[in-house]
Design a protein around this motif. Structure first.
Motif, PDB file in Angstrom:
ATOM      1  N   PRO A  10       5.460 -19.886 -42.509  1.00 48.73           N
ATOM      2  CA  PRO A  10       4.200 -20.560 -42.178  1.00 48.73           C
ATOM      3  C   PRO A  10       3.689 -20.134 -40.810  1.00 48.73           C
ATOM      4  O   PRO A  10       4.467 -19.834 -39.900  1.00 48.73           O
ATOM      5  CB  PRO A  10       4.583 -22.043 -42.195  1.00 48.73           C
ATOM      6  CG  PRO A  10       6.046 -22.067 -41.925  1.00 48.73           C
ATOM      7  CD  PRO A  10       6.593 -20.846 -42.589  1.00 48.73           C
ATOM      8  N   TYR A  63       8.285 -30.052 -53.273  1.00 47.14           N
ATOM      9  CA  TYR A  63       8.406 -28.710 -53.819  1.00 47.14           C
ATOM     10  C   TYR A  63       8.818 -28.756 -55.291  1.00 47.14           C
ATOM     11  O   TYR A  63       9.610 -29.611 -55.706  1.00 47.14           O
ATOM     12  CB  TYR A  63       9.422 -27.886 -53.012  1.00 47.14           C
ATOM     13  CG  TYR A  63       8.976 -27.693 -51.581  1.00 47.14           C
ATOM     14  CD1 TYR A  63       8.198 -26.607 -51.217  1.00 47.14           C
ATOM     15  CD2 TYR A  63       9.299 -28.637 -50.598  1.00 47.14           C
ATOM     16  CE1 TYR A  63       7.756 -26.449 -49.908  1.00 47.14           C
ATOM     17  CE2 TYR A  63       8.861 -28.490 -49.293  1.00 47.14           C
ATOM     18  CZ  TYR A  63       8.087 -27.392 -48.947  1.00 47.14           C
ATOM     19  OH  TYR A  63       7.651 -27.248 -47.660  1.00 47.14           O
ATOM     20  N   ALA A  99       1.760 -29.163 -52.763  1.00 46.44           N
ATOM     21  CA  ALA A  99       0.492 -29.398 -52.063  1.00 46.44           C
ATOM     22  C   ALA A  99      -0.446 -28.205 -52.156  1.00 46.44           C
ATOM     23  O   ALA A  99      -1.648 -28.360 -52.338  1.00 46.44           O
ATOM     24  CB  ALA A  99       0.765 -29.742 -50.600  1.00 46.44           C
ATOM     25  N   THR A 100       0.092 -26.984 -52.036  1.00 47.68           N
ATOM     26  CA  THR A 100      -0.761 -25.789 -52.007  1.00 47.68           C
ATOM     27  C   THR A 100      -0.724 -24.995 -53.299  1.00 47.68           C
ATOM     28  O   THR A 100      -1.621 -24.190 -53.550  1.00 47.68           O
ATOM     29  CB  THR A 100      -0.344 -24.865 -50.854  1.00 47.68           C
ATOM     30  OG1 THR A 100       0.979 -24.350 -51.117  1.00 47.68           O
ATOM     31  CG2 THR A 100      -0.352 -25.609 -49.529  1.00 47.68           C
ATOM     32  N   GLY A 101       0.315 -25.208 -54.102  1.00 45.81           N
ATOM     33  CA  GLY A 101       0.476 -24.424 -55.316  1.00 45.81           C
ATOM     34  C   GLY A 101       0.963 -23.007 -55.051  1.00 45.81           C
ATOM     35  O   GLY A 101       1.011 -22.174 -55.969  1.00 45.81           O
ATOM     36  N   LYS A 102       1.360 -22.708 -53.828  1.00 41.68           N
ATOM     37  CA  LYS A 102       1.791 -21.361 -53.477  1.00 41.68           C
ATOM     38  C   LYS A 102       3.309 -21.239 -53.415  1.00 41.68           C
ATOM     39  O   LYS A 102       3.996 -22.164 -52.970  1.00 41.68           O
ATOM     40  CB  LYS A 102       1.211 -20.967 -52.112  1.00 41.68           C
ATOM     41  CG  LYS A 102      -0.303 -20.872 -52.098  1.00 41.68           C
ATOM     42  CD  LYS A 102      -0.792 -20.447 -50.726  1.00 41.68           C
ATOM     43  CE  LYS A 102      -2.317 -20.322 -50.703  1.00 41.68           C
ATOM     44  NZ  LYS A 102      -2.818 -19.898 -49.367  1.00 41.68           N
ATOM     45  N   SER A 149       5.201 -24.868 -53.347  1.00 40.76           N
ATOM     46  CA  SER A 149       4.696 -26.070 -52.689  1.00 40.76           C
ATOM     47  C   SER A 149       3.767 -26.811 -53.648  1.00 40.76           C
ATOM     48  O   SER A 149       2.814 -26.233 -54.188  1.00 40.76           O
ATOM     49  CB  SER A 149       3.937 -25.692 -51.416  1.00 40.76           C
ATOM     50  OG  SER A 149       3.227 -26.806 -50.909  1.00 40.76           O
TER      51      SER A 149
END
Length: 480
Positions: A371, A446, A418-421, A416
């Protein structure tokens, strides 16, 4: 000072000469031309598979072809008769009417053997022109390698002090990264330009420009002094016509009082000046406009003084390993980068930059997914200091694969929620050293896919907070 269209071209061809093509004829009519040919031993070196002497003969032949009919021409060569002799300088063709075929044949017959006495060659040229009416234009093309202990700049100054009227332009070819301050100094002392060429095309263009330039010295002067932290600073100077953008002059200051300030002759007019510091980091470009009126002298001091930027990174209260990038806010150009590591000697990392405003970004080396965080802009004053920092928070997730008490080899993929990444992946194998496998993660939830090698897979969701250690052993064959 009165000047006539007289030309001397000094071709110091011990440098890495490349390319070909002729030089445009002088617009002002036939111009006397004295060619000084460097036939030093290094001419047998190659550029792109071709001997430099062969390239040089071709280039010089192009110069001869471009001369106006009836031009007065002479030829001096050095280093072509004896090895190791700094006095091996010969006037092969005295000044006289141009016989192009004969001159080209003479040039083609020169073979490199000796040293590179640039200074003595210049002195020989000045002596040959003694008593000639009007001024003389000297164009020296060189890689800066005087091998006989001479000082070209001193030779030019001596000749000027003795009342010689000449204009010296220096073309530096393939000199990037080399200290050619002595040649810059010679050009400045000769009231001319230093022209840089790093390719065959640039070399041909530089020679064209040098030969075609009018042998008159503009009355105006721009004197640029570059400094940093109280010392002279090496910098490149480019001057362009403010209206057309056409280059009007250039040079380099180096850190020597011989060339700093760098004095560039200019005609009356308005000009845009770009000064770029060499060898330091940060916002190294300064731009400004000047006006030369009635042959005035404009003096500018460009300050590249530096300050110290500190970049600190922690994770869960401890020094943390991270990479950082420092950019110019307007263009996004990266001017510095580095790594903090986890030692107090390197974290915070300290970077010396020219004064200015910078944008700083850090990226974690320790946290899965790498990050990054934008620390915003920070202003750095000359001689000052500024500090930025970031505190990461993370938790540890340990994921293993097992069935019936036996460890199972499986791949792990973390996404993740939250982000889908995707943020991490790994493999458990069947060893207790890697099963469960640990991941350092930002706090959050996750989705973990556990896929047994050549077997079933299972997806679970796990939430983790700052400073937490969460462990999950998963049986890929188990139902949800």
């Amino acid at each position: 000072m009165s000047w006539s269209t007289v030309g001397i071209v000094v071709l110091s061809l011990s440098l890495a000469f490349a390319g070909g093509g002729g030089v445009a004829a002088q617009e002002a009519g036939p111009a006397p031309l004295l060619v000084i040919f460097d036939a030093s031993g290094s001419m047998w070196g190659q550029i792109e598979g071709e001997n430099k002497i062969v390239i040089a003969r071709r280039v010089l032949g192009g110069v001869v072809d471009g001369l106006a009919e009836g031009a007065e021409v002479g030829l001096i060569a050095y280093g072509h008769r004896r090895e190791g002799d700094c006095d091996d300088i010969e006037t092969i063709v005295p000044m006289g009417p141009l016989d192009a075929p004969a001159l080209k044949a003479t040039i083609d017959g020169i073979n490199p053997k000796g040293k590179t006495p640039i200074t003595k060659a210049l002195e020989t040229a000045f002596a040959a022109l003694a008593g000639r009416a009007g001024g003389t234009t000297v164009v020296l093309v060189s890689d800066g390698l005087e091998t006989c202990g001479g000082d070209p700049c001193a030779a030019v100054r001596t000749a000027k002090a003795a009342g010689a009227e000449f204009l010296l332009h220096v073309v530096g070819f393939d000199v990037a990264g080399e200290d050619v301050s002595q040649l810059e100094c010679a050009a400045q002392a000769g009231e001319g330009l230093f022209l840089s060429a790093e390719s065959a095309e640039e070399l041909s263009g530089a020679i064209d420009r040098a030969v075609a330039l009018a042998p008159t010295v503009p009355a105006g002067r721009l004197a640029v002094t570059a400094v940093a932290d109280g010392e002279l600073q090496d910098a490149a100077v480019l001057v362009a016509d403010a209206a057309t953008g056409e280059e009007a002059g250039d040079g380099r200051t180096y850190a020597s009082p011989d060339t700093n300030p760098r004095v560039i002759p200019l005609p009356d007019g308005k000009f845009r000046v770009i000064v770029q510091a060499v060898g330091i980091k940060g916002d190294v470009t300064r731009e400004f406009e000047i006006e030369i009126a009635d042959g005035s002298r404009v003096e500018k001091t460009v300050d590249f003084s530096t300050g110290e930027l500190s970049i600190g990174v922690t994770r869960n209260g401890e020094l943390s390993d991270a990479v950082f990038k420092v950019r110019l806010p307007g263009t996004g150009e990266e001017v510095a980068s580095g790594r903090t590591y986890t030692a107090a000697s390197s974290n915070p990392a300290k970077v010396r930059l020219t004064s200015g405003t910078y944008a700083v970004e850090v990226g974690s080396v320790e946290i899965s997914g790498g990050p990054s965080h934008d620390l915003g802009e920070v202003a750095l004053e000359p001689g000052g200091s500024a500090a930025v920092s970031h505190a990461w928070e993370s938790g540890t997730l340990k994921v293993g694969a097992a069935r019936g008490g036996e460890l199972v080899d499986a791949t792990l993929n973390l996404v993740s929620v939250a982000t889908g990444k995707p943020v991490a992946q790994g493999r458990t194998y069947k060893s207790a050293n890697s099963n469960p496998k640990a991941f350092e993660l930002l706090p959050g939830t996750y989705r973990v896919t556990v896929s047994e090698i050549r077997g079933p897979r299972r997806v679970i969701e796990v939430s983790i907070g700052a400073g937490e250690v969460v462990e999950r052993m998963v049986d890929p064959a188990a139902s949800e």
